[in-house]
Write a protein that holds these residues in place. Structure first.
Motif, PDB file in Angstrom:
ATOM      1  N   SER A   1       0.620  -1.212   0.018  1.00  0.00           N
ATOM      2  CA  SER A   1       0.064  -0.087   0.060  1.00  0.00           C
ATOM      3  C   SER A   1       0.897   1.305  -0.094  1.00  0.00           C
ATOM      4  CB  SER A   1      -0.888  -0.132   1.251  1.00  0.00           C
ATOM      5  OG  SER A   1      -0.182   0.024   2.270  1.00  0.00           O
ATOM      6  N   ASP A   2       0.209   2.280  -0.035  1.00  0.00           N
ATOM      7  CA  ASP A   2       0.897   3.629  -0.136  1.00  0.00           C
ATOM      8  C   ASP A   2       1.809   3.848   1.256  1.00  0.00           C
ATOM      9  OD1 ASP A   2      -1.703   3.947   1.142  1.00  0.00           O
ATOM     10  OD2 ASP A   2      -1.298   6.143   1.136  1.00  0.00           O
ATOM     11  N   GLY A   3       1.316   3.242   2.184  1.00  0.00           N
ATOM     12  CA  GLY A   3       2.202   3.548   3.296  1.00  0.00           C
ATOM     13  C   GLY A   3       3.493   2.758   3.522  1.00  0.00           C
ATOM     14  N   LEU A   4       3.466   1.761   2.662  1.00  0.00           N
ATOM     15  CA  LEU A   4       4.864   1.276   2.510  1.00  0.00           C
ATOM     16  C   LEU A   4       5.939   2.043   1.594  1.00  0.00           C
ATOM     17  CD1 LEU A   4       7.033  -1.017   2.859  1.00  0.00           C
ATOM     18  CD2 LEU A   4       5.947  -1.934   0.836  1.00  0.00           C
ATOM     19  N   PHE A   5       5.266   2.552   0.597  1.00  0.00           N
ATOM     20  CA  PHE A   5       6.069   3.322  -0.221  1.00  0.00           C
ATOM     21  C   PHE A   5       6.442   4.770  -0.031  1.00  0.00           C
ATOM     22  CE2 PHE A   5       4.702  -0.331  -2.435  1.00  0.00           C
ATOM     23  CZ  PHE A   5       5.555  -0.950  -2.977  1.00  0.00           C
ATOM     24  N   GLU A   6       5.552   5.466   0.770  1.00  0.00           N
ATOM     25  CA  GLU A   6       5.580   6.781   1.091  1.00  0.00           C
ATOM     26  C   GLU A   6       6.874   7.313   1.430  1.00  0.00           C
ATOM     27  OE1 GLU A   6       4.027  10.708   1.420  1.00  0.00           O
ATOM     28  OE2 GLU A   6       3.131   8.650   0.669  1.00  0.00           O
ATOM     29  N   PHE A   7       7.881   6.519   2.401  1.00  0.00           N
ATOM     30  CA  PHE A   7       9.130   7.030   2.703  1.00  0.00           C
ATOM     31  C   PHE A   7      10.407   5.969   2.619  1.00  0.00           C
ATOM     32  CE2 PHE A   7       6.215   9.073   5.805  1.00  0.00           C
ATOM     33  CZ  PHE A   7       6.433  10.284   5.318  1.00  0.00           C
ATOM     34  N   LEU A   8       9.730   4.818   1.843  1.00  0.00           N
ATOM     35  CA  LEU A   8      10.751   3.864   1.480  1.00  0.00           C
ATOM     36  C   LEU A   8      10.724   3.576   0.232  1.00  0.00           C
ATOM     37  CD1 LEU A   8      10.013   1.167   4.145  1.00  0.00           C
ATOM     38  CD2 LEU A   8      11.614   2.864   4.317  1.00  0.00           C
ATOM     39  N   SER A   9      11.854   4.020  -0.666  1.00  0.00           N
ATOM     40  CA  SER A   9      11.986   4.119  -2.140  1.00  0.00           C
ATOM     41  C   SER A   9      11.964   2.609  -2.552  1.00  0.00           C
ATOM     42  CB  SER A   9      13.210   4.703  -2.473  1.00  0.00           C
ATOM     43  OG  SER A   9      14.369   3.777  -2.123  1.00  0.00           O
ATOM     44  N   ASP A  10      11.481   2.478  -3.882  1.00  0.00           N
ATOM     45  CA  ASP A  10      11.575   1.253  -4.610  1.00  0.00           C
ATOM     46  C   ASP A  10      12.984   0.551  -4.488  1.00  0.00           C
ATOM     47  OD1 ASP A  10       9.172   1.959  -5.498  1.00  0.00           O
ATOM     48  OD2 ASP A  10       9.356   2.115  -7.309  1.00  0.00           O
ATOM     49  N   GLY A  11      14.052   1.438  -4.744  1.00  0.00           N
ATOM     50  CA  GLY A  11      15.267   1.000  -4.562  1.00  0.00           C
ATOM     51  C   GLY A  11      15.760   0.277  -3.554  1.00  0.00           C
ATOM     52  N   PHE A  12      15.417   1.085  -2.399  1.00  0.00           N
ATOM     53  CA  PHE A  12      15.673   0.511  -1.134  1.00  0.00           C
ATOM     54  C   PHE A  12      14.798  -0.775  -0.657  1.00  0.00           C
ATOM     55  CE2 PHE A  12      14.302  -0.252   3.109  1.00  0.00           C
ATOM     56  CZ  PHE A  12      15.626  -0.221   3.990  1.00  0.00           C
TER      57      PHE A  12
ATOM     58  N   ARG B   1       6.571   1.549   9.452  1.00  0.00           N
ATOM     59  CA  ARG B   1       5.908   2.156  10.717  1.00  0.00           C
ATOM     60  C   ARG B   1       7.004   3.163  11.419  1.00  0.00           C
ATOM     61  NH1 ARG B   1       4.660   1.791  15.869  1.00  0.00           N
ATOM     62  NH2 ARG B   1       2.405   1.868  16.468  1.00  0.00           N
ATOM     63  N   LYS B   2       8.090   2.995  11.662  1.00  0.00           N
ATOM     64  CA  LYS B   2       9.174   3.726  12.190  1.00  0.00           C
ATOM     65  C   LYS B   2       9.357   5.059  11.465  1.00  0.00           C
ATOM     66  CE  LYS B   2      13.590   3.763  14.056  1.00  0.00           C
ATOM     67  NZ  LYS B   2      14.982   2.861  14.206  1.00  0.00           N
ATOM     68  N   LYS B   3       9.520   4.998  10.213  1.00  0.00           N
ATOM     69  CA  LYS B   3       9.612   5.920   9.413  1.00  0.00           C
ATOM     70  C   LYS B   3       8.316   6.998   9.376  1.00  0.00           C
ATOM     71  CE  LYS B   3      12.626   7.901   6.214  1.00  0.00           C
ATOM     72  NZ  LYS B   3      13.692   8.749   6.690  1.00  0.00           N
ATOM     73  N   TRP B   4       7.080   6.434   9.332  1.00  0.00           N
ATOM     74  CA  TRP B   4       5.977   7.114   9.463  1.00  0.00           C
ATOM     75  C   TRP B   4       5.922   8.154  10.768  1.00  0.00           C
ATOM     76  CZ3 TRP B   4       2.087   9.077   6.444  1.00  0.00           C
ATOM     77  CH2 TRP B   4       1.692   8.575   5.548  1.00  0.00           C
ATOM     78  N   LEU B   5       6.216   7.109  11.716  1.00  0.00           N
ATOM     79  CA  LEU B   5       6.224   8.015  13.071  1.00  0.00           C
ATOM     80  C   LEU B   5       7.366   9.162  13.359  1.00  0.00           C
ATOM     81  CD1 LEU B   5       5.624   4.783  15.262  1.00  0.00           C
ATOM     82  CD2 LEU B   5       4.044   6.873  14.944  1.00  0.00           C
TER      83      LEU B   5
END
Length: 140
Positions: A79-90, A117-121
């Motif tokens: 979902s968008d929650g995964l890709f919001e702060f973590l890039s495809d390459g990462f 989750r950690k990145k979102w927070l």
């Protein structure tokens, strides 16, 4: 432009009311049916959402065909929650490195969830929905 398009289709685009500050909005702008307290989407695209599609939310996904090869080892869906702060390459590098070490897919998926989750927070102070699915490709 996106807000104007949605309003032109009949949506209300408003923030949630701030209980601590009457008359003020809080959080992201959301898409609502004109006379209903739903759906309250904080996005203008929602896969398969036939209710919100009635007020301009795009419910049909963009589909792209990709030719897989024997070099492709896995597919990451999320979902968008995964890709919001973590890039495809990462994400690709992370999954490939864990698979090379023999880590099981459910563990890798849980680790990616925890990282997102950690990145979102740390970035927003809240957490969006986070879905992680990893499909291992086994070629004959």
């Amino acid at each position: 432009a996106e807000r104007a398009r949605l309003v032109g289709c009949g949506a209300r685009v408003e923030q949630l009311p701030d209980r601590d500050n009457p008359g003020q909005g809080m959080g992201p702008y959301r898409v609502w049916l004109p006379d209903k307290p739903y759906p309250g989407l904080a996005m203008s695209r929602s896969f398969g959402d036939t209710i919100a599609a009635g007020v301009g939310v795009i419910a049909t996904p963009a589909v792209e065909k990709v030719q897989l090869t024997h070099e492709d080892r896995f597919i990451i869906c999320g979902s968008d929650g995964l890709f919001e702060f973590l890039s495809d390459g990462f994400l690709v590098t992370y999954v490939a490195s864990r698979l090379a070490r023999g880590v099981d897919l459910p563990i890798i998926a849980k680790q990616l969830f925890a990282l997102a989750r950690k990145k979102w927070l740390s970035e927003e102070g809240v957490v969006d929905d986070i879905t992680v699915v990893i499909v291992l490709l086994e070629w004959q």
